[in-house]
Design an enzyme around this catalytic site. Structure first.
Site, PDB file in Angstrom:
ATOM      1  N   HIS A  67       0.831  -1.211  -0.074  1.00  0.00           N
ATOM      2  CA  HIS A  67      -0.039   0.092  -0.238  1.00  0.00           C
ATOM      3  C   HIS A  67       0.866   1.264  -0.143  1.00  0.00           C
ATOM      4  O   HIS A  67       0.800   1.981   0.947  1.00  0.00           O
ATOM      5  CB  HIS A  67      -0.785   0.099   1.137  1.00  0.00           C
ATOM      6  CG  HIS A  67      -1.994  -1.000   0.980  1.00  0.00           C
ATOM      7  ND1 HIS A  67      -1.987  -2.361   1.589  1.00  0.00           N
ATOM      8  CD2 HIS A  67      -3.242  -0.929   0.470  1.00  0.00           C
ATOM      9  CE1 HIS A  67      -3.186  -2.907   1.395  1.00  0.00           C
ATOM     10  NE2 HIS A  67      -3.929  -2.319   0.610  1.00  0.00           N
ATOM     11  N   TRP A  69       3.213   4.370  -2.769  1.00  0.00           N
ATOM     12  CA  TRP A  69       3.017   5.221  -3.748  1.00  0.00           C
ATOM     13  C   TRP A  69       2.952   4.750  -4.931  1.00  0.00           C
ATOM     14  O   TRP A  69       1.997   4.847  -6.029  1.00  0.00           O
ATOM     15  CB  TRP A  69       4.187   6.227  -4.064  1.00  0.00           C
ATOM     16  CG  TRP A  69       4.491   7.063  -5.212  1.00  0.00           C
ATOM     17  CD1 TRP A  69       5.358   7.037  -5.887  1.00  0.00           C
ATOM     18  CD2 TRP A  69       3.160   7.894  -5.472  1.00  0.00           C
ATOM     19  NE1 TRP A  69       4.930   7.828  -6.904  1.00  0.00           N
ATOM     20  CE2 TRP A  69       3.914   8.458  -7.145  1.00  0.00           C
ATOM     21  CE3 TRP A  69       1.999   8.314  -5.388  1.00  0.00           C
ATOM     22  CZ2 TRP A  69       3.369   9.516  -7.905  1.00  0.00           C
ATOM     23  CZ3 TRP A  69       1.279   9.283  -6.294  1.00  0.00           C
ATOM     24  CH2 TRP A  69       1.905   9.763  -7.483  1.00  0.00           C
ATOM     25  N   HIS A  71       1.357   1.688  -5.645  1.00  0.00           N
ATOM     26  CA  HIS A  71      -0.160   1.146  -5.732  1.00  0.00           C
ATOM     27  C   HIS A  71      -1.000   2.161  -6.024  1.00  0.00           C
ATOM     28  O   HIS A  71      -1.761   2.126  -7.054  1.00  0.00           O
ATOM     29  CB  HIS A  71      -0.456   0.371  -4.326  1.00  0.00           C
ATOM     30  CG  HIS A  71      -1.970   0.422  -4.236  1.00  0.00           C
ATOM     31  ND1 HIS A  71      -2.763  -0.615  -5.213  1.00  0.00           N
ATOM     32  CD2 HIS A  71      -2.858   0.655  -3.449  1.00  0.00           C
ATOM     33  CE1 HIS A  71      -3.941  -0.545  -4.631  1.00  0.00           C
ATOM     34  NE2 HIS A  71      -3.905   0.289  -3.620  1.00  0.00           N
ATOM     35  N   HIS A 107      -6.268   7.460  -2.123  1.00  0.00           N
ATOM     36  CA  HIS A 107      -7.305   6.479  -1.404  1.00  0.00           C
ATOM     37  C   HIS A 107      -6.778   5.531  -0.533  1.00  0.00           C
ATOM     38  O   HIS A 107      -7.254   4.988   0.183  1.00  0.00           O
ATOM     39  CB  HIS A 107      -7.893   5.591  -2.487  1.00  0.00           C
ATOM     40  CG  HIS A 107      -7.068   4.308  -2.976  1.00  0.00           C
ATOM     41  ND1 HIS A 107      -6.194   4.560  -3.907  1.00  0.00           N
ATOM     42  CD2 HIS A 107      -7.207   3.186  -2.374  1.00  0.00           C
ATOM     43  CE1 HIS A 107      -5.454   3.093  -3.972  1.00  0.00           C
ATOM     44  NE2 HIS A 107      -6.089   2.352  -3.065  1.00  0.00           N
TER      45      HIS A 107
HETATM   46 ZN   LIG Z   1      -5.793   0.509  -2.619  1.00  0.00          ZN
END
Ligand SMILES: [Zn+2]
Length: 334
Positions: A67, A69, A71, A107
């Site tokens: 999780h 940058w 991604h 997100h």
């Molecule tokens: Zn995600």
């Protein structure tokens, strides 16, 4: 600032290679995609301001296996490619496209490599701040607003107060939608909506767009698209899918270790290092039960997106063969 060529870097492909760019190139590519979507001109965003904002967003991802940058960038690239290659671009206003793109980049901001269940079980500060529903997603959203409100970082500065409030509400909707519990809640409704599309797609494009964007469907479509981009690693070429799956699992095992050593709990199978031999079977089930139904539905939106489901099915078959070779399938699954 010299921006990269979209085609040369393959940015408009839904099967983009998630590992083809370095951390700096990903920042430049994000500016190029924003510009190509017409968002800079439309909302009077200076490239230098967007660049500064992106560097800060990147800095606010932690150095964890999955999780991170990369991604976040890959999720945004997937949104861009889906919009560019289908009727979806025509389904949304410029404000909505900006909100979707910004939401993808933000997100998972400040993700710590542990999920919502862990926040609840460990009684973390984040669970105390945001409650146990959508804990991490509330944090990612708040972090995004924190960056937007920092000096010289407001890429939405040209919006009126009312338009700003609207787009922030939309960004919140999109980021919260990346909690898989939201996807599961919406799943049946989305299946029903796309099932009706078999006939709708025979209609002229503008009528299909009208069907998809009627009020009650609009937010559902945005939410499901966020998930489709978030999970898109399973729609990539096998070597990419395999590499990403191992990164996710590395992070999961780290959480499982914490659960065992710090909380004295038994981790769930995907997070339990002692059960790592089950990995191909768990991947097979993950694609079969969670991903494939989503991409099958997405493929019904536009035939240009159906390759995502085809690739997911082929990756699922790969994992299944590995699981079979390791005698991990139950008799009724063989
Ligand atoms: Zn995600």
């Amino acid at each position: 600032m010299e921006l990269p060529n979209i085609e040369e870097w393959n940015l408009n492909a839904v099967d983009f290679d998630d590992f083809s760019l370095d951390a700096d190139q990903m920042v430049l590519a994000a500016v190029a995609m924003c510009q190509d979507l017409g968002l800079l001109r439309r909302f009077l965003i200076q490239p230098s301001l967007l660049f500064r904002w992106l560097l800060t967003v990147r800095r606010n991802y932690r150095d964890i296996p999955y999780h991170n940058w990369r991604h976040a960038f890959n999720v945004a690239q997937n949104m861009y490619a889906m919009l560019k290659n289908s009727l979806l671009r025509e389904c949304f206003s410029d404000e909505e496209v900006l909100a979707l793109f910004v939401s993808c980049l933000c997100h998972d901001l400040d993700h710590r490599g542990t999920n919502n269940a862990y926040q609840a079980k460990s009684g973390s500060a984040l669970a105390a701040s945001y409650g146990t529903e959508h804990t991490m997603e509330h944090h990612h959203f708040n972090h995004a607003i924190l960056i937007l409100s920092s000096e010289d970082h407001n890429i939405l500065a040209e919006f009126s107060a009312e338009a700003y409030a609207q787009i922030v509400t939309l960004i919140k909707h999109c980021i919260l939608a990346t909690d898989l519990t939201v996807y599961f809640k919406n799943r049946n409704e989305f299946q029903e909506m796309t099932a009706e599309l078999r006939d709708i797609l025979q209609l002229p494009k503008d009528e299909a767009v009208k069907y998809l964007t009627e009020d009650e469907r609009r937010e559902l479509l945005q939410a499901q698209l966020m998930t489709a981009c978030d999970l898109a690693a399973c729609t990539k070429q096998w070597d990419i899918q395999r590499r990403v799956a191992y990164l996710v699992t590395t992070e999961f095992f780290d959480q499982g270790d914490k659960e065992m050593t710090e909380l004295n709990l038994e981790p769930a199978a995907p997070m339990d290092r002692r059960r790592k031999h089950e990995f191909p079977f768990l991947q097979y089930k993950w694609i079969r039960d969670v991903c494939l139904p989503l991409y099958t539905a997405v493929g019904k939106l536009d035939s240009n997106l159906s390759q995502m489901a085809e690739r997911a099915a082929s990756n699922m078959a790969h994992w299944r063969r590995e699981a079979e070779a390791l005698h991990l399938l139950n008799e009724d699954e063989i």
